[in-house]
Design an enzyme around this catalytic site. Structure first.
Site, PDB file in Angstrom:
ATOM      1  N   ASN A 277       8.953   2.504   5.843  1.00 61.81           N
ATOM      2  CA  ASN A 277       9.350   1.113   5.626  1.00 61.81           C
ATOM      3  C   ASN A 277       9.003   0.754   4.184  1.00 61.81           C
ATOM      4  O   ASN A 277       7.837   0.535   3.862  1.00 61.81           O
ATOM      5  CB  ASN A 277       8.613   0.206   6.621  1.00 61.81           C
ATOM      6  CG  ASN A 277       8.894  -1.267   6.373  1.00 61.81           C
ATOM      7  OD1 ASN A 277       9.768  -1.614   5.572  1.00 61.81           O
ATOM      8  ND2 ASN A 277       8.152  -2.131   7.045  1.00 61.81           N
TER       9      ASN A 277
ATOM     10  N   SER B 162      -1.571   1.588   7.871  1.00 61.27           N
ATOM     11  CA  SER B 162      -2.371   2.524   7.068  1.00 61.27           C
ATOM     12  C   SER B 162      -2.285   3.951   7.588  1.00 61.27           C
ATOM     13  O   SER B 162      -3.273   4.699   7.556  1.00 61.27           O
ATOM     14  CB  SER B 162      -3.827   2.055   6.967  1.00 61.27           C
ATOM     15  OG  SER B 162      -3.882   0.772   6.350  1.00 61.27           O
TER      16      SER B 162
ATOM     17  N   GLU C 247       1.939  -1.970  15.623  1.00 64.31           N
ATOM     18  CA  GLU C 247       1.353  -2.147  14.295  1.00 64.31           C
ATOM     19  C   GLU C 247       0.286  -3.241  14.366  1.00 64.31           C
ATOM     20  O   GLU C 247       0.605  -4.431  14.245  1.00 64.31           O
ATOM     21  CB  GLU C 247       2.432  -2.566  13.287  1.00 64.31           C
ATOM     22  CG  GLU C 247       3.548  -1.554  13.117  1.00 64.31           C
ATOM     23  CD  GLU C 247       4.180  -1.652  11.738  1.00 64.31           C
ATOM     24  OE1 GLU C 247       4.250  -0.619  11.058  1.00 64.31           O
ATOM     25  OE2 GLU C 247       4.575  -2.745  11.319  1.00 64.31           O
TER      26      GLU C 247
ATOM     27  N   HIS D 132       8.888  -7.282  12.548  1.00 65.00           N
ATOM     28  CA  HIS D 132       7.720  -6.817  11.787  1.00 65.00           C
ATOM     29  C   HIS D 132       6.725  -7.975  11.639  1.00 65.00           C
ATOM     30  O   HIS D 132       7.123  -9.133  11.510  1.00 65.00           O
ATOM     31  CB  HIS D 132       8.165  -6.313  10.419  1.00 65.00           C
ATOM     32  CG  HIS D 132       7.077  -5.568   9.712  1.00 65.00           C
ATOM     33  ND1 HIS D 132       6.058  -6.214   9.045  1.00 65.00           N
ATOM     34  CD2 HIS D 132       6.827  -4.250   9.606  1.00 65.00           C
ATOM     35  CE1 HIS D 132       5.230  -5.306   8.550  1.00 65.00           C
ATOM     36  NE2 HIS D 132       5.669  -4.111   8.875  1.00 65.00           N
TER      37      HIS D 132
ATOM     38  N   LYS E 284       9.701  -1.860   2.543  1.00 62.03           N
ATOM     39  CA  LYS E 284       9.453  -3.297   2.333  1.00 62.03           C
ATOM     40  C   LYS E 284      10.194  -3.773   1.077  1.00 62.03           C
ATOM     41  O   LYS E 284      11.288  -3.284   0.808  1.00 62.03           O
ATOM     42  CB  LYS E 284       7.939  -3.574   2.295  1.00 62.03           C
ATOM     43  CG  LYS E 284       7.241  -3.002   3.546  1.00 62.03           C
ATOM     44  CD  LYS E 284       5.806  -3.439   3.725  1.00 62.03           C
ATOM     45  CE  LYS E 284       5.221  -2.799   4.974  1.00 62.03           C
ATOM     46  NZ  LYS E 284       3.861  -3.237   5.281  1.00 62.03           N
TER      47      LYS E 284
ATOM     48  N   GLU F 285       5.100  -8.969   9.235  1.00 58.03           N
ATOM     49  CA  GLU F 285       5.305  -9.781   8.025  1.00 58.03           C
ATOM     50  C   GLU F 285       6.399 -10.819   8.264  1.00 58.03           C
ATOM     51  O   GLU F 285       6.324 -11.937   7.753  1.00 58.03           O
ATOM     52  CB  GLU F 285       5.622  -8.871   6.829  1.00 58.03           C
ATOM     53  CG  GLU F 285       4.355  -8.142   6.371  1.00 58.03           C
ATOM     54  CD  GLU F 285       4.570  -6.764   5.789  1.00 58.03           C
ATOM     55  OE1 GLU F 285       5.709  -6.432   5.410  1.00 58.03           O
ATOM     56  OE2 GLU F 285       3.590  -5.990   5.741  1.00 58.03           O
TER      57      GLU F 285
ATOM     58  N   GLY G 189      -1.517  -2.327   5.500  1.00 55.25           N
ATOM     59  CA  GLY G 189      -1.774  -2.495   4.073  1.00 55.25           C
ATOM     60  C   GLY G 189      -3.236  -2.677   3.733  1.00 55.25           C
ATOM     61  O   GLY G 189      -3.577  -3.063   2.615  1.00 55.25           O
TER      62      GLY G 189
HETATM   63  P1  13P Z   1       1.085   0.308   5.616  1.00 50.03           P
HETATM   64  O1  13P Z   1       1.429   1.731   6.017  1.00 50.03           O
HETATM   65  O2  13P Z   1       1.229   0.044   4.154  1.00 50.03           O
HETATM   66  O3  13P Z   1      -0.207  -0.135   6.202  1.00 50.03           O
HETATM   67  O4  13P Z   1       2.233  -0.614   6.306  1.00 50.03           O
HETATM   68  C1  13P Z   1       2.507  -0.428   7.640  1.00 50.03           C
HETATM   69  C2  13P Z   1       3.728  -1.184   7.967  1.00 50.03           C
HETATM   70  O5  13P Z   1       3.743  -2.394   7.944  1.00 50.03           O
HETATM   71  C3  13P Z   1       4.937  -0.417   8.275  1.00 50.03           C
HETATM   72  O6  13P Z   1       5.930  -1.233   8.796  1.00 50.03           O
END
Ligand code: 13P
Length: 255
Positions: free
Chosen positions: A12, A215, A170, A98, A14, A100, A176
């Protein structure tokens, strides 16, 4: 991961990357995983790069995912993108719900369900994200929160369509942050999700892929994937370099 399910890793990306940068990264990922046989790999670029990346990858094993979609097919919805438009651009999957989107853009469970159903109607495989916040985990509400998200997201999705759904667990506190869930923490929730789905679709549940996200890195992918109900990863930061994403895919699919 159980042998019945093929491992699946989706990068992903982003909000990152010009078209040129996305093409370069996608090409390096494809070249890095092209010799691997027993794993599915996808990348999720920004909307602006989807078509170019899908064209670049059309002959290879790596497929393309979008990061979001709307639920209507057409009309006066300025700024929105329909699932059929994503399929037209070459996408096979779309990430939906997601954290976010939920946290920063106020996306509710009902919208996640509308988007998932619209994606399925357009022939896309939705990757539906669920996961608790740190406050919810600390309050002992992890399973309740995940159950509510899974149940809402899958409302009115029939068994045949459910075959194409992928769930991504997640935990918000792991995204992150560099602090991944332990394999045991991930397994506990993945197992819970699969049991919940078995309650409504017992034949589908053993085949449904549940990815871990938060992560995930080359050096923890193997241990996470060793858990019975962890079937792959939805990878953020570690997917922005082809070298680390390819290494993660190799580690994760080696068990
Ligand atoms: P990270 O791997 O940067 O923690 O992000 C995970 C994520 O949100 C994947 O959709």
């Amino acid at each position: 991961m159980a042998a019945a399910r093929r491992p699946f890793f989706c990068g992903n990306w982003k909000l990152n990357g010009s078209i040129a940068e996305s093409l370069a990264l996608a090409t390096d990922v494809r070249n890095g995983v092209s010799s691997l046989r027993d794993v599915d790999v996808a990348v999720a670029p920004s909307f602006t790069a989807l078509y170019a990346v899908a064209k670049r990858l059309e002959d290879g094993p790596v497929t393309v995912a979008a990061q979001d979609c709307f639920w209507e097919e057409k009309g006066a919805f300025t700024g929105e993108v329909a699932p059929s438009q994503l399929a037209d651009a070459g996408c096979k999957h779309v990430i939906i719900g997601h954290s976010e989107r939920r946290q920063l853009f106020g996306e509710l469970d009902a919208a996640v369900n509308l988007k998932a159903r619209a994606a399925l109607r357009a022939g896309l495989a939705p990757i539906i994200c669920v996961g608790e916040t740190l406050a919810e985990r600390d309050a002992g509400e992890t399973m309740g929160r995940v159950q509510a998200q899974v149940d809402a997201a899958l409302t009115d999705i029939d068994h045949a369509s459910l075959e194409r759904v992928v769930i991504a667990y997640e935990p918000v506190w792991a995204i992150g942050t560099g602090r991944n869930a332990t394999p045991a923490q991930a397994q506990e929730v993945h197992h819970f999700i699969r049991s919940r789905i078995a309650g409504r679709a017992p034949a589908v549940a053993p085949r449904l892929r549940i990815l871990y996200g938060g992560s995930m890195k080359p050096d923890n992918a193997r241990a996470l994937m060793a858990e019975a109900d962890v079937d792959g990863g939805l990878v953020g930061g570690a997917s922005l370099s082809a070298e680390s994403f390819v290494r993660l895919v190799k580690e994760g699919s080696a068990t």
